[in-house]
Design an enzyme around this catalytic site. Sequence first.
Site, short mmCIF file in Angstrom:
data_model
loop_
_atom_site.label_atom_id
_atom_site.label_comp_id
_atom_site.label_asym_id
_atom_site.label_seq_id
_atom_site.Cartn_x
_atom_site.Cartn_y
_atom_site.Cartn_z
N HIS A 5 0.87 -1.19 0.00
CA HIS A 5 0.00 0.00 0.00
C HIS A 5 0.90 1.24 0.00
O HIS A 5 1.19 1.80 1.07
CB HIS A 5 -0.91 -0.04 1.23
CG HIS A 5 -2.00 0.97 1.22
ND1 HIS A 5 -3.24 0.74 1.76
CD2 HIS A 5 -2.06 2.24 0.74
CE1 HIS A 5 -4.01 1.82 1.62
NE2 HIS A 5 -3.30 2.74 0.99
N GLU A 40 -2.52 -1.63 -3.28
CA GLU A 40 -3.65 -0.84 -2.78
C GLU A 40 -3.28 0.63 -2.80
O GLU A 40 -2.12 0.98 -2.59
CB GLU A 40 -3.91 -1.13 -1.30
CG GLU A 40 -4.27 -2.51 -0.95
CD GLU A 40 -4.36 -2.69 0.57
OE1 GLU A 40 -4.88 -3.72 0.97
OE2 GLU A 40 -3.89 -1.81 1.34
N HIS A 57 -8.53 -5.22 7.19
CA HIS A 57 -8.29 -4.18 8.20
C HIS A 57 -8.60 -4.71 9.60
O HIS A 57 -9.72 -5.12 9.89
CB HIS A 57 -9.09 -2.89 7.97
CG HIS A 57 -8.22 -1.69 8.24
ND1 HIS A 57 -7.91 -1.28 9.50
CD2 HIS A 57 -7.55 -0.88 7.39
CE1 HIS A 57 -7.09 -0.25 9.42
NE2 HIS A 57 -6.85 0.01 8.16
#
Length: 239
Positions: free
Chosen positions: A44, A71, A192
């Site tokens: 990410h 991401e 998450h």
Amino acid sequence: MSTRLSVNVNKIALIRNARGSNFPDLSKICKDIESYGAEGITVHPRPDERHITYADIPVLKSLSQTEFNIEGNPHERKFMDLVLDNCPHQCTLVPDAANALTSDSGWDTIKHAAFLTDTIAELQSKNIRVSIFCDPNFKMIEGAKKVGADRIEFYTGPYADNYHNNRAKAVKPYAEAAIIAQQNDLGINAGHDLNLDNLRYFAQEVPHLMEVSIGHALVVDALYYGLQNTVQMYLHQLR
Ligand code: PXP
């Protein structure tokens, strides 16, 4: 169907960056994570490059033997160019602010419909599968279908926050939303704050869960159990 584990290696990059040298060697760690059984690597990159750097991406992509998932927020043109140049198997679009500590909500797929439609088409023109970060909200999921997403990634922060109070209540919106996603022919990912406590129940209760991406808790667990054991403990939760 068993759910795939993609390991988010941002926190390992954060440790490396703390000293400005290549220690720990992220390439080696990614190869090891795959050899321990993980079925994907997630990165990410954020604009300040505080963990994964833009320069890491081509290196990790070329080494990856499993699924490579990038991401990030596509409002940054630099992010889009990075993804288009490196053609990961999957790109997960996340609506996080440039200075966000971490992602904290899914897309408003209605408000951002025009932008998402164009962005997704651009990525798919390079054969990149596109997943969009989504709350378990029926309208947002139907919107995800309309903008052309291949998959959604459920934002599981609220599930993790409420798991210890009432896990059945915490998972219910996701289990129901998964049915809507399935009816709309969308693949389902999640991520998450998933961890060794809450992962198994989520994977059991949410139908058609294809992939989870997990970083923070997995890296913390690795401090206690070692990386190989930890990856295998997470895989065990999913089997
Ligand atoms: N999915 C998205 C979109 C994220 O931003 C993150 C954190 O970078 C994760 C999954 C993984 O979350 P965690 O690090 O809490 O496992």
